[in-house]
Design a protein around this motif. Structure first.
Motif, PDB file in Angstrom:
ATOM      1  N   ALA A  86       0.837  -1.197   0.000  1.00 61.26           N
ATOM      2  CA  ALA A  86       0.000   0.000   0.000  1.00 61.26           C
ATOM      3  C   ALA A  86       0.873   1.250   0.000  1.00 61.26           C
ATOM      4  CB  ALA A  86      -0.930   0.000   1.212  1.00 61.26           C
ATOM      5  N   SER A  87       1.958   1.215   0.783  1.00 60.09           N
ATOM      6  CA  SER A  87       2.839   2.374   0.866  1.00 60.09           C
ATOM      7  C   SER A  87       3.546   2.624  -0.471  1.00 60.09           C
ATOM      8  CB  SER A  87       3.858   2.157   1.993  1.00 60.09           C
ATOM      9  OG  SER A  87       4.680   3.271   2.139  1.00 60.09           O
ATOM     10  N   SER A  90       1.008   3.797  -3.277  1.00 61.03           N
ATOM     11  CA  SER A  90       0.538   5.184  -3.188  1.00 61.03           C
ATOM     12  C   SER A  90       1.571   6.153  -3.750  1.00 61.03           C
ATOM     13  CB  SER A  90       0.197   5.534  -1.738  1.00 61.03           C
ATOM     14  OG  SER A  90       1.380   5.626  -0.972  1.00 61.03           O
ATOM     15  N   PHE A 112      10.901  -3.621  -0.557  1.00 56.44           N
ATOM     16  CA  PHE A 112      10.080  -2.520  -0.051  1.00 56.44           C
ATOM     17  C   PHE A 112      10.940  -1.472   0.642  1.00 56.44           C
ATOM     18  CE2 PHE A 112       8.682  -1.140   4.154  1.00 56.44           C
ATOM     19  CZ  PHE A 112       7.782  -0.154   3.805  1.00 56.44           C
ATOM     20  N   LEU A 185       9.662   7.535  14.841  1.00 56.33           N
ATOM     21  CA  LEU A 185       8.669   6.535  14.421  1.00 56.33           C
ATOM     22  C   LEU A 185       9.278   5.129  14.430  1.00 56.33           C
ATOM     23  CD1 LEU A 185       7.090   8.578  11.499  1.00 56.33           C
ATOM     24  CD2 LEU A 185       5.847   7.770  13.517  1.00 56.33           C
ATOM     25  N   ILE A 212       3.357  -1.735  13.254  1.00 54.04           N
ATOM     26  CA  ILE A 212       3.464  -0.847  12.090  1.00 54.04           C
ATOM     27  C   ILE A 212       2.241   0.067  11.997  1.00 54.04           C
ATOM     28  CG2 ILE A 212       3.498  -0.761   9.554  1.00 54.04           C
ATOM     29  CD1 ILE A 212       5.064  -3.422   9.614  1.00 54.04           C
ATOM     30  N   ALA A 216       2.337   4.114  12.881  1.00 48.54           N
ATOM     31  CA  ALA A 216       2.127   4.980  11.708  1.00 48.54           C
ATOM     32  C   ALA A 216       0.834   5.777  11.874  1.00 48.54           C
ATOM     33  CB  ALA A 216       2.094   4.154  10.421  1.00 48.54           C
ATOM     34  N   GLY A 217      -0.189   5.137  12.448  1.00 48.38           N
ATOM     35  CA  GLY A 217      -1.464   5.820  12.690  1.00 48.38           C
ATOM     36  C   GLY A 217      -1.302   6.955  13.689  1.00 48.38           C
ATOM     37  N   ALA A 220       0.508   9.757  11.964  1.00 49.01           N
ATOM     38  CA  ALA A 220      -0.347  10.505  11.036  1.00 49.01           C
ATOM     39  C   ALA A 220      -1.290  11.430  11.811  1.00 49.01           C
ATOM     40  CB  ALA A 220      -1.138   9.538  10.161  1.00 49.01           C
ATOM     41  N   GLU A 228       6.338  16.987   9.258  1.00 50.59           N
ATOM     42  CA  GLU A 228       6.614  15.769   8.515  1.00 50.59           C
ATOM     43  C   GLU A 228       7.677  16.048   7.471  1.00 50.59           C
ATOM     44  OE1 GLU A 228       3.874  14.505   5.274  1.00 50.59           O
ATOM     45  OE2 GLU A 228       2.487  15.865   6.230  1.00 50.59           O
TER      46      GLU A 228
ATOM     47  N   GLU B  32      -5.684  13.452   3.606  1.00 49.09           N
ATOM     48  CA  GLU B  32      -4.486  13.825   4.344  1.00 49.09           C
ATOM     49  C   GLU B  32      -3.995  12.743   5.325  1.00 49.09           C
ATOM     50  OE1 GLU B  32      -2.717  16.259   3.711  1.00 49.09           O
ATOM     51  OE2 GLU B  32      -1.397  16.325   5.460  1.00 49.09           O
ATOM     52  N   PHE B  33      -4.920  12.246   6.159  1.00 48.22           N
ATOM     53  CA  PHE B  33      -4.520  11.285   7.184  1.00 48.22           C
ATOM     54  C   PHE B  33      -3.884  10.051   6.554  1.00 48.22           C
ATOM     55  CE2 PHE B  33      -5.286   7.469   9.691  1.00 48.22           C
ATOM     56  CZ  PHE B  33      -4.769   7.822  10.923  1.00 48.22           C
ATOM     57  N   ARG B  35      -2.605   9.668   3.565  1.00 45.72           N
ATOM     58  CA  ARG B  35      -1.376   9.984   2.863  1.00 45.72           C
ATOM     59  C   ARG B  35      -0.200   9.945   3.844  1.00 45.72           C
ATOM     60  NH1 ARG B  35       1.853  13.781   2.172  1.00 45.72           N
ATOM     61  NH2 ARG B  35       0.730  15.229   3.511  1.00 45.72           N
ATOM     62  N   LYS B  36      -0.399  10.580   5.008  1.00 45.07           N
ATOM     63  CA  LYS B  36       0.650  10.589   6.030  1.00 45.07           C
ATOM     64  C   LYS B  36       0.889   9.182   6.570  1.00 45.07           C
ATOM     65  CE  LYS B  36      -0.734  14.459   8.436  1.00 45.07           C
ATOM     66  NZ  LYS B  36      -0.764  15.200   9.702  1.00 45.07           N
ATOM     67  N   PHE B  37      -0.199   8.467   6.814  1.00 42.40           N
ATOM     68  CA  PHE B  37      -0.116   7.097   7.333  1.00 42.40           C
ATOM     69  C   PHE B  37       0.779   6.241   6.426  1.00 42.40           C
ATOM     70  CE2 PHE B  37      -1.889   2.742   7.354  1.00 42.40           C
ATOM     71  CZ  PHE B  37      -1.740   2.424   8.687  1.00 42.40           C
ATOM     72  N   LEU B  38       0.522   6.273   5.130  1.00 45.27           N
ATOM     73  CA  LEU B  38       1.298   5.451   4.200  1.00 45.27           C
ATOM     74  C   LEU B  38       2.730   5.962   4.066  1.00 45.27           C
ATOM     75  CD1 LEU B  38      -1.360   4.723   1.442  1.00 45.27           C
ATOM     76  CD2 LEU B  38      -0.495   3.176   3.201  1.00 45.27           C
ATOM     77  N   LYS B  39       2.895   7.280   4.241  1.00 47.64           N
ATOM     78  CA  LYS B  39       4.223   7.860   4.144  1.00 47.64           C
ATOM     79  C   LYS B  39       5.093   7.423   5.336  1.00 47.64           C
ATOM     80  CE  LYS B  39       6.554  12.268   3.999  1.00 47.64           C
ATOM     81  NZ  LYS B  39       6.424  13.711   4.131  1.00 47.64           N
ATOM     82  N   PHE B  40       4.467   7.230   6.496  1.00 42.71           N
ATOM     83  CA  PHE B  40       5.215   6.857   7.696  1.00 42.71           C
ATOM     84  C   PHE B  40       5.485   5.362   7.793  1.00 42.71           C
ATOM     85  CE2 PHE B  40       3.389  10.804   9.961  1.00 42.71           C
ATOM     86  CZ  PHE B  40       4.386  11.589   9.396  1.00 42.71           C
ATOM     87  N   ILE B  41       4.740   4.570   7.017  1.00 47.56           N
ATOM     88  CA  ILE B  41       4.885   3.113   7.115  1.00 47.56           C
ATOM     89  C   ILE B  41       6.319   2.624   6.890  1.00 47.56           C
ATOM     90  CG2 ILE B  41       4.310   1.000   5.822  1.00 47.56           C
ATOM     91  CD1 ILE B  41       1.490   1.491   6.382  1.00 47.56           C
TER      92      ILE B  41
END
Lengths: 228, 99
Positions: A86-87, A90, A112, A185, A212, A216-217, A220, A228, B32-33, B35-41
């Motif tokens: 998913a990351s 996107s 990844f 993080l 994870i 990450a949640g 965000a 960020e 937004e949320f 986008r940030k979530f996936l960016k931090f993964i």
């Protein structure tokens, strides 16, 4: 932002190739000693392409587990790739939609990690050579281990176990130097994962997923645009 | 159900979780949320992949494993790059096992 080239994909794949090869050799050898044929061992590596799950499957086959048990354990163990895909997805920009299933097949922890920290637009021209290099290392290592009927000398093999982890560290640290948040993080996720693993409440594959997602949640939620 | 049947079952179990996000997410703008979530993964995933797994990377020798990770960390921090960092970690663990 410049687009990443196939050449940088190939180059980035080389350390993964080197890391995968000895581990795959160990898999090939272990498969052989468990009565798995060369064709089957290569089949595992070429079609499943998931290190930890393959070792687990050998273990479960030996302990007499049934088909569904092994498949479900595999799903749990590998579900973290859902988040990683998913990351990457996107950040992908391509008009060639037919390449997406190929790119998806090559997503592993290591490919990844490299792709996710690469600077520039992610595209199949970069990702496919990166993943193919890793893939070739995994499949050819498996065949080598099975055919030669030997792994590397024990001390070498034992020392190389650290290799893939060292790679994760080397991939992470440049990001930490750039933004403090990357380090925060990662550190919190490491703590949460360690804590969850100690508590043994969740099935083993879920600890890393929970760590994870939760961290990450939280990130965000709390980290604002400027930071960020 | 033979070994090849098992391979196909495991193929589906590993491939579908990797494939579905690509089919859903590519070229789609996100709130937004998320986008940030996936960016931090990547950062949370790397942290969670490194610990606690790395401590068990050298069978029965958590101290030596930690030393290897530390060596890789120092090397990477001073722009050593991936290959050198990995080589240093493997070398440190190898030495540690000799003594």
């Amino acid at each position: 932002m410049r687009a990443l080239s196939y050449k940088s994909g190939l180059m980035a794949g080389i350390p993964i190739f080197l890391g995968y090869f000895p581990v795959a050799m160990a898999f090939g050898l272990l498969a052989k000693t468990n009565g798995i044929t060369l064709g089957e061992a290569i089949g595992f590596s070429a079609l499943v392409f998931a290190g930890a799950s393959q070792f687990m499957a050998l273990n479960l086959i030996q302990s007499g587990a049934v088909f569904m048990e092994i498949v479900i354990a595999t799903l749990l163990l590998n579900f973290r790739h859902f988040l990683m895909s998913a990351s990457v997805a996107s950040r992908m920009e391509t008009k060639k939609k037919w390449t997406l299933p190929l790119v998806a097949f090559g997503i592993t922890d290591e490919t990844f990690a490299v792709a996710a920290t690469a600077e520039g637009k992610l595209n199949p021209r970069y990702l496919i050579p990166l993943e193919a290099t890793a893939y070739i290392g995994w499949v050819s290592g498996t065949a080598c281990g099975h055919i030669m009927g030997a792994a590397l000398p024990e001390i070498l093999q034992k020392s190389m176990g650290i290799g893939l982890y060292a790679m994760f560290v080397a991939i992470l640290l440049p990001s930490v130097r750039k933004t403090v948040w990357a380090g925060v993080l990662a550190g919190v996720a490491a703590l949460v994962h360690t804590g969850l693993a100690k508590m043994e409440v969740l099935p083993s594959g879920w600890n890393i997923i929970a760590a994870i997602v939760l961290v990450a949640g939280a990130g965000a939620w709390f980290i604002t645009e400027q930071e960020e | 159900m033979g070994v090849y049947g098992l391979i196909i079952g495991m193929l589906l179990a590993t491939y579908l979780p990797r494939l579905i996000p690509f089919l859903i997410l590519s070229d789609r703008p996100l709130p937004e949320f998320w986008r940030k979530f996936l960016k931090f993964i990547p950062f949370t995933a790397l942290g969670a992949l490194i610990f606690p797994g790395s401590i068990q990377a050298v069978e029965g020798e958590p101290g030596i494993a930690l030393l290897g990770v530390l060596a890789a960390g120092i090397c990477a921090w001073f722009n050593g790059g991936i290959i050198l960092s990995v080589a240093v970690a493997v070398g440190v663990v190898g030495l540690g096992l000799c003594f």
